[in-house]
Design an enzyme around this catalytic site. Structure first.
Site, PDB file in Angstrom:
ATOM      1  N   CYS A 238       0.857  -1.182   0.000  1.00 27.06           N
ATOM      2  CA  CYS A 238       0.000   0.000   0.000  1.00 27.06           C
ATOM      3  C   CYS A 238       0.896   1.236   0.000  1.00 27.06           C
ATOM      4  O   CYS A 238       1.640   1.444   0.963  1.00 27.06           O
ATOM      5  CB  CYS A 238      -0.906   0.017   1.227  1.00 27.06           C
ATOM      6  SG  CYS A 238      -1.932   1.489   1.339  1.00 27.06           S
ATOM      7  N   ASN A 247      -2.985  -5.494  -1.645  1.00 34.31           N
ATOM      8  CA  ASN A 247      -4.147  -6.261  -2.076  1.00 34.31           C
ATOM      9  C   ASN A 247      -4.360  -7.510  -1.227  1.00 34.31           C
ATOM     10  O   ASN A 247      -3.414  -8.150  -0.784  1.00 34.31           O
ATOM     11  CB  ASN A 247      -3.964  -6.696  -3.536  1.00 34.31           C
ATOM     12  CG  ASN A 247      -3.925  -5.534  -4.484  1.00 34.31           C
ATOM     13  OD1 ASN A 247      -4.878  -4.780  -4.581  1.00 34.31           O
ATOM     14  ND2 ASN A 247      -2.818  -5.370  -5.191  1.00 34.31           N
TER      15      ASN A 247
END
Length: 300
Positions: A238, A247
């Protein structure tokens, strides 16, 4: 027959573009070939963007051209502008994707334009795709929180999603981009969107920054969502939270769906081989809880 849930594998694009270690074309091709053996029905191959800005996605059109085309497996390319679309068209791509966000701040920071201007940019893409009978998938980022402006109004998410659908996107993937959501907030987003659109045209894309992705997917399933994006071996960090996972892993999503009785079409052995191979290539620990338990059981 059990109800089918479609998994859209985004590891080769959304995953690898956020990995620190760029893979060469052959390594990316090997990953996708592994994924094509798993039974996954939809795989995002790459992104037709400038290699100057996203070097991890260089030569995505060439990569697409090198892949075997198999009945029942949809391969797609992200094409944020008409130049990217033309590159995808030239290699025979049958599905492309465009993206925007529910946050004005995020859209300006990410693609240097307003939400309205982002629609103007890919209006030509959608029109050209329709002229060539090419499917278009739409992405909406920041459906719950934005890293720059905080909480996002669910009605804004519904408005942007409906606009994408009305422009011609057959499916809208709603991205919980920074992974801060909890099921109650996800429920509010789906309620707003389902008031405007049928569940059949909506998909969930959840990040696992705070370990909430599986809980948020469960909530989505309860509300009738039957398409989810995920990334093999949890590829992709992220970018808005240092050291955070990105994810949801395809392995963990598979475990949830299979244990709840949903059909995915996935061959577990092939999935875990693909998972192992890419983790080895990147020399990284797989963040998937299911993968960790699976390989521990294999050793015991």
């Amino acid at each position: 027959m059990n109800e089918f849930v479609k998994i859209v594998e985004v590891g080769p694009r959304d995953g690898l573009q956020n990995e620190k270690t760029p893979l060469n074309l052959e390594q990316r091709k090997a990953l996708i070939l592994d994924l094509m053996r798993t039974g996954l029905k939809s795989i995002e191959v790459g992104s037709c963007v400038s290699a100057k800005w996203v070097p991890q996605m260089a030569q995505s059109d060439e990569l697409y051209a090198q892949l075997p085309k198999m009945d029942g497996i949809g391969l797609s390319l992200l094409t944020p502008n008409i130049k990217g679309f033309e590159a995808a068209l030239a290699v025979g791509c049958k599905e492309v994707a465009v993206f925007t966000a529910a946050s004005e701040s995020f859209t300006r920071k990410n693609i240097n334009c307003s939400i309205d201007e982002s629609f103007e940019k890919f209006a030509d893409v959608i029109a050209a795709a329709q002229a060539h009978d090419i499917k278009v998938r739409g992405y909406v980022s920041c459906i719950v929180d934005c890293p720059y402006e905080g909480a996002i109004d669910p009605q804004q998410v519904a408005k942007v999603s409906k606009r994408l659908y009305d422009m011609g996107c057959y499916e809208i993937s709603l991205g919980e981009t920074i992974g801060t959501a909890t099921p109650d907030r996800v429920k509010n987003v789906w309620n707003a969107c389902l008031a405007e659109l049928d569940s059949k045209v909506l998909a969930g894309h959840f990040h696992n920054t705070f370990g909430m992705a599986i809980a948020n997917i469960y909530q989505s399933l309860e509300q009738g969502i039957r398409v989810f994006d995920s990334s093999i071996s949890g590829l992709g960090g992220c970018p808005y939270a240092k050291g955070a996972s990105g994810n949801i892993s395809t392995e963990d999503l598979y475990y949830l769906l299979s244990k709840m009785g949903f059909e995915t079409g996935i061959d577990l052995d092939a999935l875990m081989q693909a998972s192992h191979n890419i983790s080895q290539v990147l020399n990284r620990q797989n963040p998937s809880n299911f993968a960790t338990a699976y390989w521990q059981n294999q050793r015991d």
